[in-house]
Design a protein around this motif. Sequence first.
Motif, short mmCIF file in Angstrom:
data_model
loop_
_atom_site.label_atom_id
_atom_site.label_comp_id
_atom_site.label_asym_id
_atom_site.label_seq_id
_atom_site.Cartn_x
_atom_site.Cartn_y
_atom_site.Cartn_z
N GLU A 35 3.53 -7.45 7.04
CA GLU A 35 3.45 -6.32 6.10
C GLU A 35 4.78 -5.56 6.07
N GLU A 92 2.93 -2.50 -0.25
CA GLU A 92 2.26 -2.74 -1.53
C GLU A 92 2.28 -4.21 -1.93
N SER A 93 3.44 -4.85 -1.75
CA SER A 93 3.55 -6.29 -2.09
C SER A 93 2.62 -7.12 -1.22
N LYS A 132 -0.17 -6.11 0.22
CA LYS A 132 -1.56 -5.83 -0.20
C LYS A 132 -1.92 -6.63 -1.44
N THR A 133 -0.99 -6.67 -2.40
CA THR A 133 -1.24 -7.42 -3.65
C THR A 133 -1.35 -8.92 -3.38
N LEU A 134 -0.37 -9.47 -2.65
CA LEU A 134 -0.36 -10.90 -2.38
C LEU A 134 -1.54 -11.31 -1.51
N ASP A 135 -1.86 -10.51 -0.50
CA ASP A 135 -2.97 -10.83 0.39
C ASP A 135 -4.29 -10.94 -0.38
N ALA A 136 -4.42 -10.12 -1.42
CA ALA A 136 -5.62 -10.17 -2.26
C ALA A 136 -5.59 -11.36 -3.22
N LEU A 137 -4.38 -11.70 -3.70
CA LEU A 137 -4.24 -12.79 -4.67
C LEU A 137 -4.39 -14.17 -4.04
N GLN A 142 -2.39 -16.65 -12.22
CA GLN A 142 -2.16 -16.19 -10.85
C GLN A 142 -0.86 -16.78 -10.29
N LEU A 167 2.08 -14.91 -11.77
CA LEU A 167 2.19 -13.56 -11.21
C LEU A 167 2.75 -13.60 -9.79
N ILE A 209 6.29 -11.90 -8.29
CA ILE A 209 6.33 -11.02 -7.11
C ILE A 209 7.23 -11.63 -6.03
#
Length: 254
Positions: A210, A216-217, A219-224, A233, A236, A240
């Motif tokens: 992290e 923030e990056s 959090k976004t990637l971990d969710a994607l 996807q 995107l 990133i």
Amino acid sequence: MDKESILLNKYVNQSVKRYIDFMNIEKLPQFIITKKKISLTKANKKGFGSFATHHYDIPTGGHSLEVWSDMYQQQLHAEYLLFHEFTHILDTEMYVQKDKKKNVMYKGFSEYHAGQIDFLKVIGVKKADASFSFSMKQMFETVGGPKTAEEFVLVAHDTSANLINRSDFQADVETLAITFGLIFNYWGRRSICKMYAVDYVEKVDNKAIEKCIGKESFKTLDALMNGWLTEDQIKLIGEIYFKIIVSKMKKYSL
């Protein structure tokens, strides 16, 4: 051609046939095979080593595969590493198409995808789209010896965290690329656990990753980074990933 090269080429070409069947595709883009010796001293100093590496020549669109000269030995159980690199060949051919920027953009996705495929191979799945289930406690053969599914998934995560925590982490582009590759490998293998393991529980410390990627990056990637990714996807994630890599190279003057 010496005996070792003949055996290596035969092994790689047989693996290509098995990969084509595994992935249910018509063919794999052609590539040149070159052999290499592994330097354990260098690997230990850097904190990583690679038994097989895909290289892409952007101007010509040509692929080559640098392979450890001993990889053909059956007792090494190394074929999953070839499946990993074959996936890079497949993804690069599909998404990069001689474009320098895209060659950077799609590396994160390809490492995720290759992590998915090599894990499926390790756990003995016959086809990439097969229906199956497994336990995180099951033992499987790997180049590093027998490992549980949980141990195999954690190798990429823990190695990347260890590299990030090293004082010389920002020393060169290769270390940066390997570290990010391992992070995306972990996400790919984790996705297989989430989809198919009957007893998967996430219990990792992501502080180092992290910190490296940015809150923030991450959090976004971990969710994607879950499941089999859609084209939207993939695009995107590429955008990133490109921004993160460029910012890191500027930060570390690489």
